[in-house]
Write an enzyme that holds these catalytic residues in place. Structure first.
Site, mmCIF file in Angstrom:
data_model
loop_
_atom_site.group_PDB
_atom_site.id
_atom_site.type_symbol
_atom_site.label_atom_id
_atom_site.label_comp_id
_atom_site.label_asym_id
_atom_site.label_seq_id
_atom_site.Cartn_x
_atom_site.Cartn_y
_atom_site.Cartn_z
ATOM 1 N N ASP A 19 -7.796 35.607 -42.000
ATOM 2 C CA ASP A 19 -7.117 35.394 -40.716
ATOM 3 C C ASP A 19 -5.881 34.525 -40.959
ATOM 4 O O ASP A 19 -5.798 33.828 -41.970
ATOM 5 C CB ASP A 19 -8.049 34.702 -39.711
ATOM 6 N N SER A 20 -4.958 34.574 -40.012
ATOM 7 C CA SER A 20 -3.778 33.719 -40.126
ATOM 8 C C SER A 20 -4.169 32.242 -40.031
ATOM 9 O O SER A 20 -3.425 31.383 -40.478
ATOM 10 C CB SER A 20 -2.791 34.050 -39.011
ATOM 11 N N TYR A 51 1.010 34.049 -36.932
ATOM 12 C CA TYR A 51 1.618 35.304 -37.379
ATOM 13 C C TYR A 51 2.195 36.084 -36.190
ATOM 14 O O TYR A 51 3.033 36.945 -36.363
ATOM 15 C CB TYR A 51 0.552 36.191 -38.037
ATOM 16 N N GLY A 52 1.644 35.786 -35.000
ATOM 17 C CA GLY A 52 1.892 36.633 -33.827
ATOM 18 C C GLY A 52 3.342 36.834 -33.444
ATOM 19 O O GLY A 52 3.699 37.847 -32.854
ATOM 20 N N CYS A 82 -7.928 39.659 -38.281
ATOM 21 C CA CYS A 82 -6.744 39.165 -37.558
ATOM 22 C C CYS A 82 -6.093 40.412 -36.966
ATOM 23 O O CYS A 82 -5.726 41.339 -37.712
ATOM 24 C CB CYS A 82 -5.820 38.473 -38.553
ATOM 25 N N ASN A 83 -6.009 40.428 -35.651
ATOM 26 C CA ASN A 83 -5.455 41.619 -34.991
ATOM 27 C C ASN A 83 -4.003 41.851 -35.374
ATOM 28 O O ASN A 83 -3.565 42.976 -35.566
ATOM 29 C CB ASN A 83 -5.574 41.482 -33.481
ATOM 30 N N THR A 84 -3.251 40.741 -35.489
ATOM 31 C CA THR A 84 -1.825 40.874 -35.794
ATOM 32 C C THR A 84 -1.640 41.483 -37.190
ATOM 33 O O THR A 84 -0.820 42.390 -37.374
ATOM 34 C CB THR A 84 -1.143 39.489 -35.714
ATOM 35 N N GLU A 167 -4.149 26.244 -32.758
ATOM 36 C CA GLU A 167 -3.847 25.729 -34.100
ATOM 37 C C GLU A 167 -3.441 24.256 -34.063
ATOM 38 O O GLU A 167 -3.605 23.540 -35.029
ATOM 39 C CB GLU A 167 -2.754 26.576 -34.765
ATOM 40 N N CYS A 201 -7.390 39.000 -29.968
ATOM 41 C CA CYS A 201 -6.888 38.013 -30.935
ATOM 42 C C CYS A 201 -8.075 37.125 -31.262
ATOM 43 O O CYS A 201 -8.770 36.650 -30.345
ATOM 44 C CB CYS A 201 -5.759 37.185 -30.338
ATOM 45 N N THR A 202 -8.312 36.923 -32.543
ATOM 46 C CA THR A 202 -9.525 36.213 -32.950
ATOM 47 C C THR A 202 -9.532 34.742 -32.525
ATOM 48 O O THR A 202 -10.583 34.109 -32.516
ATOM 49 C CB THR A 202 -9.680 36.293 -34.477
ATOM 50 N N HIS A 203 -8.365 34.207 -32.215
ATOM 51 C CA HIS A 203 -8.318 32.815 -31.747
ATOM 52 C C HIS A 203 -8.826 32.675 -30.303
ATOM 53 O O HIS A 203 -9.254 31.592 -29.906
ATOM 54 C CB HIS A 203 -6.887 32.273 -31.766
HETATM 55 N N1 DGL Z 1 -5.777 35.405 -34.856
HETATM 56 C C1 DGL Z 1 -4.814 36.399 -35.097
HETATM 57 C C2 DGL Z 1 -5.059 37.647 -34.308
HETATM 58 O O1 DGL Z 1 -6.205 38.042 -34.164
HETATM 59 C C3 DGL Z 1 -3.357 36.043 -35.090
HETATM 60 C C4 DGL Z 1 -2.924 34.803 -34.511
HETATM 61 C C5 DGL Z 1 -1.556 34.390 -34.935
HETATM 62 O O2 DGL Z 1 -1.458 33.925 -36.068
HETATM 63 O O3 DGL Z 1 -0.601 34.533 -34.160
HETATM 64 O O4 DGL Z 1 -4.135 38.266 -33.839
#
Ligand code: DGL
Length: 283
Positions: A19-20, A51-52, A82-84, A167, A201-203
């Site tokens: 993940d990011s 990363y988004g 990580c979806n992104t 974060e 988004c996993t966050h």
């Molecule tokens: N947690 C990541 C996701 O599922 C990306 C979050 C990020 O770094 O912007 O998209």
């Protein structure tokens, strides 16, 4: 413990979870709970998160560096939790890089397994997606969901500040409430018939309490952890040649590209205080 880790690192073939940042821990927790027999290696690229809001090239380049690191550690299989990264890097890595690096290795994402099942949750056939700018702009969810549920309509809302709030440990503040409410309102205002909202988004599961507070009660909020764990279970049954390569010692090892203290504070929410992360550079 030192020699044990040395021995494991020479022989273990853990499943890589990427993940990011911290978000993928929400996926790792479900993987460990549903498939506890395997070894897992988690890497959060916290130093370069989020990363988004980054370009396609940056997300691809960072993700590929991390995937190569996992392969060096012996992982036969890496999950981009990580979806992104799944939206922006997975396909290129699978099609262009993997055949050259090692055709026996596998890299899987989280978008397709979620799209395969998410349509089963809605009664109105109208789904809302909350994700990063990158995930929303890629249109990956509407495209993939259409393949499995052509009758389902998808509305999306990017939430560019949610990951930075997590974060930077600012998510339990009134300032955070403003942005969480605003993005949920923007999504819901697109259709009054949305009855299912996917946290793409996993966050975001880390914000679940607040999301539930600001979303209308009738809405079903879906996090991805269990979906991904079930899907991996199924994948390993269908691919015994990969499953046999995954070591089974029940070990979980955490790595971050940034501060281990911060990482341990977040990971203790999921795995208790006993699990200490290690720092690495992937560049
Ligand atoms: N947690 C990541 C996701 O599922 C990306 C979050 C990020 O770094 O912007 O998209």
């Amino acid at each position: 413990m030192g020699w044990l880790f040395y021995f494991w690192s020479m022989t273990g073939k853990p499943i890589g979870v990427f993940d990011s940042g911290y978000g993928g821990l929400t996926i790792l927790k479900e993987l460990v709970s549903k498939l506890p027999q395997y070894d897992y290696l988690y890497l959060g690229d916290n130093a370069r998160a989020p990363y988004g809001t980054r370009s396609f090239y940056a997300v691809y380049h960072y993700t590929l560096q991390c995937v190569k690191w996992f392969f060096k550690q012996g992982c036969p299989l890496v999950i981009l939790a990580c979806n992104t990264a799944s939206a922006k890097a997975l396909r290129t890595i699978q099609q262009n890089d993997l055949p050259a690096i090692d055709p026996e290795k596998r890299v899987l994402g989280v978008i397709r397994p979620t799209a395969e099942i998410i349509g089963n949750y809605t009664k109105t056939n109208i789904i809302g997606i909350l994700g990063t700018n990158g995930t929303v702009q890629s249109d990956s969810y509407p495209i993939e969901i259409k393949k499995f549920f052509p009758g389902v309509k998808v509305f999306q809302q990017a939430c560019p500040l949610w990951v930075p709030l997590v974060e930077s440990n600012e998510y339990d503040t009134e300032g955070a409430d403003y942005f969480i409410k605003k993005d949920i309102d923007n999504l819901i205002s697109q259709s009054k018939d949305i009855d299912t909202v996917l946290l793409a988004c996993t966050h975001y599961p880390l914000l679940l309490k607040k999301i539930r507070h600001f979303a209308p009660e009738r809405i079903n909020i879906i996090a991805q952890g269990e979906i991904i764990a079930e899907s991996l279970k199924d994948y390993l049954i269908r691919h015994p040649e990969i499953e046999q390569n995954c070591s089974k010692g029940g070990m979980v090892d955490l790595y971050t590209t940034d501060s281990t203290e911060d990482f341990d504070r977040h990971s203790s929410v999921f795995f208790g205080k006993g699990l200490k992360s290690k720092h690495i550079n992937v560049e």
